[in-house]
Design a protein around this motif. Structure first.
Motif: not given
Ligand SMILES: NC(=O)c1ccc[n+]([C@@H]2O[C@H](COP(=O)([O-])OP(=O)(O)OC[C@H]3O[C@@H](n4cnc5c(N)ncnc54)[C@H](OP(=O)(O)O)[C@@H]3O)[C@@H](O)[C@H]2O)c1
Length: 277
Positions: A93-104
């Protein structure tokens, strides 16, 4: 009796959309929020404000909450529903996708809650309903980020029961099982990386299980079933925190109940055809 108002995030489809319809049918004012509101058929409903809210965009949260207060004067129930599943090996999982999951799924819920709490606190009442999952209390393979958000959400909600319960605001957790929505279709953020050869056998087994879930979605419960449970949680006047929803929620928990962590992991490996390395 004054008409009550519910604000729902992620009301463009699935559980959020069904929940907007359900509260409307029960005579509530509905604030149906979503990322792209223009085409929503919910615009046709009376006593319904359809407005833009992206849970990762703080300005859109503040603007939507203010619009709800301007139109209806208060918010009695908040349904934090927006969310999706980032699936696959953590390394893929690319880091931006990881952060987006937690952000959402997590930060977004907390931001919307923080924006709505002032009106509930000053009125000394309200209900905050967080849509978790059976995946908020038990785990499945290759889903670490989704579990991080839903376990985190459940911990935050339980803790909020202390501070908000003390000022008249109830908090609730809804744990759906398999529900027939976009969740396993367009909303699934699936990641795999063929170069990560060590995960190959396991990912092939898991990918088959995911494909089976996507193909057999008709076996899942309709989102209206979850909407009914959300409505019950909003109106039952109890301090009950957790509500399961959907035909197979109990069956999922049945796989976990009564097992040690190690027994559950061994049984789940076997179920998905994943052998220990
Ligand atoms: N379906 C299941 O089997 C299942 C099981 C357990 C729990 N859940 C939970 O139920 C909730 C609703 O999912 P669903 O099954 O109804 O799936 P869905 O039909 O895919 O709906 C997800 C909703 O979340 C919205 N969303 C995603 N990112 C957002 C963002 N940044 N800001 C605002 N809205 C956003 C989507 O909006 P767009 O239309 O703009 O993408 C959509 O309205 C989720 O929290 C999910 O984790 C679902």
């Amino acid at each position: 009796m004054t008409t009550k108002t519910v604000l729902i995030t992620g009301a463009s489809s699935g559980i959020g959309h069904a929940t907007a319809q359900h509260f409307h049918q029960h005579g509530w004012n509905v604030v149906a929020t979503m990322r792209t509101p223009d085409d929503s058929e919910l615009h046709q409903l009376d006593n319904t404000l359809v407005t833009r809210l992206d849970v990762t965009d703080i300005d859109s949260i503040d603007t939507a909450v203010q619009a709800a207060l301007d139109r209806f004067g208060g918010i009695d129930v908040l349904v934090n529903n927006a969310g999706y599943d980032t699936f696959g090996p953590l390394e893929a999982v690319p880091r931006d996708a990881m952060v987006r999951q937690i952000d959402t799924n997590l930060v977004g819920v907390l931001d919307v809650t923080r924006a709505v709490l002032p009106t509930m606190r000053t009125r000394g009442e309200g209900v905050v309903i967080n849509i978790s999952s059976v995946a908020g209390q038990m785990t499945f393979p290759f889903n670490s980020l989704y579990h991080a958000t839903k376990f985190g959400l459940e911990g935050a909600t339980e803790s909020l029961a202390f501070e908000l319960g003390g000022i008249g605001i109830r908090v609730k957790i809804i744990q759906p099982g398999s529900i027939a929505t976009q969740f396993w279709g367009g909303s699934l953020d699936f990641h795999d990386d063929p170069d990560l050869a060590e995960y190959r056998t396991m990912m092939d087994a898991i990918s088959k299980a995911v494909a089976h879930l996507q193909e057999n979605h008709h076996a899942a419960s309709p989102p209206s079933v979850v909407a009914e449970v959300i409505y019950r949680a909003a109106t039952d006047g109890t301090d009950t925190i957790r509500y399961r929803a959907g035909d197979n929620a109990d069956a999922f928990f049945g796989l976990r109940d009564g097992k040690t962590d190690e027994e559950y992991i061994a049984a789940t490996r076997q179920q998905y055809g994943i052998s220990p390395g």
